[in-house]
Design a protein around this motif. Structure first.
Motif, PDB file in Angstrom:
ATOM      1  N   SER A  53      13.096 -91.411  81.441  1.00  0.00           N
ATOM      2  CA  SER A  53      14.022 -91.715  82.465  1.00  0.00           C
ATOM      3  C   SER A  53      14.486 -92.875  82.770  1.00  0.00           C
ATOM      4  O   SER A  53      15.594 -93.367  83.136  1.00  0.00           O
ATOM      5  N   GLY A  54      13.749 -94.019  82.029  1.00  0.00           N
ATOM      6  CA  GLY A  54      13.934 -95.468  82.265  1.00  0.00           C
ATOM      7  C   GLY A  54      15.063 -95.849  81.155  1.00  0.00           C
ATOM      8  O   GLY A  54      15.334 -95.335  80.250  1.00  0.00           O
ATOM      9  N   PRO A  55      15.477 -97.131  81.403  1.00  0.00           N
ATOM     10  CA  PRO A  55      16.245 -97.961  80.213  1.00  0.00           C
ATOM     11  C   PRO A  55      15.932 -97.903  78.942  1.00  0.00           C
ATOM     12  O   PRO A  55      16.569 -97.855  78.031  1.00  0.00           O
ATOM     13  N   THR A  56      14.500 -98.191  78.903  1.00  0.00           N
ATOM     14  CA  THR A  56      13.607 -98.274  77.630  1.00  0.00           C
ATOM     15  C   THR A  56      12.535 -97.696  77.827  1.00  0.00           C
ATOM     16  O   THR A  56      11.800 -97.181  78.608  1.00  0.00           O
ATOM     17  N   ALA A  57      11.916 -97.673  76.277  1.00  0.00           N
ATOM     18  CA  ALA A  57      10.610 -96.586  76.345  1.00  0.00           C
ATOM     19  C   ALA A  57       9.493 -97.227  77.124  1.00  0.00           C
ATOM     20  O   ALA A  57       8.593 -96.445  77.527  1.00  0.00           O
ATOM     21  N   GLY A  63       1.643 -94.385  77.485  1.00  0.00           N
ATOM     22  CA  GLY A  63       0.908 -93.378  77.136  1.00  0.00           C
ATOM     23  C   GLY A  63       1.228 -91.920  77.700  1.00  0.00           C
ATOM     24  O   GLY A  63       0.580 -90.842  77.253  1.00  0.00           O
ATOM     25  N   SER A  64       1.993 -91.971  78.613  1.00  0.00           N
ATOM     26  CA  SER A  64       2.573 -90.687  79.137  1.00  0.00           C
ATOM     27  C   SER A  64       3.501 -89.707  78.115  1.00  0.00           C
ATOM     28  O   SER A  64       3.761 -88.695  78.308  1.00  0.00           O
ATOM     29  N   ARG A  65       4.016 -90.593  76.994  1.00  0.00           N
ATOM     30  CA  ARG A  65       4.914 -89.731  76.126  1.00  0.00           C
ATOM     31  C   ARG A  65       3.923 -88.546  75.518  1.00  0.00           C
ATOM     32  O   ARG A  65       4.291 -87.310  75.655  1.00  0.00           O
ATOM     33  N   PRO A 119       7.931 -95.898  66.189  1.00  0.00           N
ATOM     34  CA  PRO A 119       7.865 -96.073  67.713  1.00  0.00           C
ATOM     35  C   PRO A 119       9.305 -96.698  68.426  1.00  0.00           C
ATOM     36  O   PRO A 119       9.422 -95.980  69.559  1.00  0.00           O
ATOM     37  N   LYS A 120      10.264 -96.788  67.792  1.00  0.00           N
ATOM     38  CA  LYS A 120      11.545 -97.255  68.091  1.00  0.00           C
ATOM     39  C   LYS A 120      12.371 -96.090  68.197  1.00  0.00           C
ATOM     40  O   LYS A 120      13.388 -96.267  68.877  1.00  0.00           O
ATOM     41  N   THR A 121      11.721 -94.895  67.715  1.00  0.00           N
ATOM     42  CA  THR A 121      12.499 -93.702  67.945  1.00  0.00           C
ATOM     43  C   THR A 121      11.971 -92.855  69.093  1.00  0.00           C
ATOM     44  O   THR A 121      12.290 -91.762  69.263  1.00  0.00           O
ATOM     45  N   PHE A 122      10.772 -93.235  69.720  1.00  0.00           N
ATOM     46  CA  PHE A 122      10.239 -92.345  70.819  1.00  0.00           C
ATOM     47  C   PHE A 122      11.195 -92.153  71.795  1.00  0.00           C
ATOM     48  O   PHE A 122      11.835 -93.120  72.253  1.00  0.00           O
ATOM     49  N   GLY A 123      11.069 -91.030  72.232  1.00  0.00           N
ATOM     50  CA  GLY A 123      11.916 -90.531  73.414  1.00  0.00           C
ATOM     51  C   GLY A 123      13.448 -90.105  73.065  1.00  0.00           C
ATOM     52  O   GLY A 123      14.079 -89.833  73.928  1.00  0.00           O
TER      53      GLY A 123
END
Length: 234
Positions: A53-57, A63-65, A119-123
């Motif tokens: 929900s935030g502007p960045t990962a 850890g919540s991913r 990691p840049k693609t997470f979310g």
């Protein structure tokens, strides 16, 4: 074998999450009011959407991913077409001496999937978890099975706040996705709601209880119909 269809794609999940987290403009959920991660698994257990929900990962707990994905896996994996269980419903039974003690150890996390990818693609829509089973069992609030009115179609997990607030966010997100046609649960009147009936000694009157968190999560859950009050409900 063809993969099971995804009940909610990335864009729909992202929009529903942002609309239901206070830090991104949504309503209060009673906890820390931090940004959150959300994940959806299809009925076959494969992750099919992840969003934050935030502007960045790193605007929400990194850890919540994985926790969100594991919550989605748990709710999907332990619910049926005619019986919905939230991850919150599992808390009491998995405590020492409970009938489900050890459940957390039964479906290990898919380590190869959990820590792979850029990691840049997470979310994002191309999160490296998409298309892979994540495994894992979580036994506190934030995971719900998804129902389209005909059957169970997967699971939703939310993480990044208190477990009680995560449950409230998940409840709201599921409704926003139109996947809250829950047939039955441990409490027929409230289906897979969080049950606040753990006494000061740690015992749950129903056997499906979850402890209160420190904020006003239980009050909000009661307003939403997402929670069942008990002997220590505020």
């Amino acid at each position: 074998m063809a993969q099971a269809p995804c009940p909610a794609d990335h864009d729909k999940l992202l929009a529903a999450l942002k609309a239901n987290v206070k830090a991104s403009g949504g309503p209060a959920n009673g906890g820390f009011e931090t940004n959150e991660w959300a994940a959806v698994v299809a009925r076959d257990g494969a992750v099919c959407a992840i969003a934050f929900s935030g502007p960045t990962a790193d605007s929400q707990w990194p850890g919540s991913r994985l926790v969100a994905a594991e919550k989605a896996n748990t709710a999907n994996g332990l619910s049926l077409a005619q019986m919905a269980l939230s991850t919150a419903n599992l808390y009491a039974g998995t405590q020492p001496g409970g009938p489900l003690f050890g459940l957390q150890e039964t479906n290990p996390v898919n380590q190869a999937a959990a820590y792979a990818g850029d990691p840049k693609t997470f979310g994002s829509a191309s999160d490296p978890l998409v298309g892979k089973p994540i495994g894992g069992v979580v036994v506190f609030g934030g995971g719900l099975a998804l129902y389209d009115g005909k059957s169970i179609v997967g699971g939703l997990g939310v993480s990044g706040d208190s477990s009680c607030a995560d449950h409230n966010v998940a409840w709201r997100v599921r409704a926003a996705l139109g996947l809250d046609k829950v047939p039955a649960g441990v409490n027929p009147n409230r289906k897979d709601a969080i049950v606040y009936d753990v006494d000061p000694g740690g015992k749950s009157a129903s056997g499906w209880g979850h402890p209160l968190c420190a904020g006003t999560e239980a009050d909000i859950a009661a307003e939403l119909g997402a929670g069942v009050g008990g002997s220590i409900h505020k």
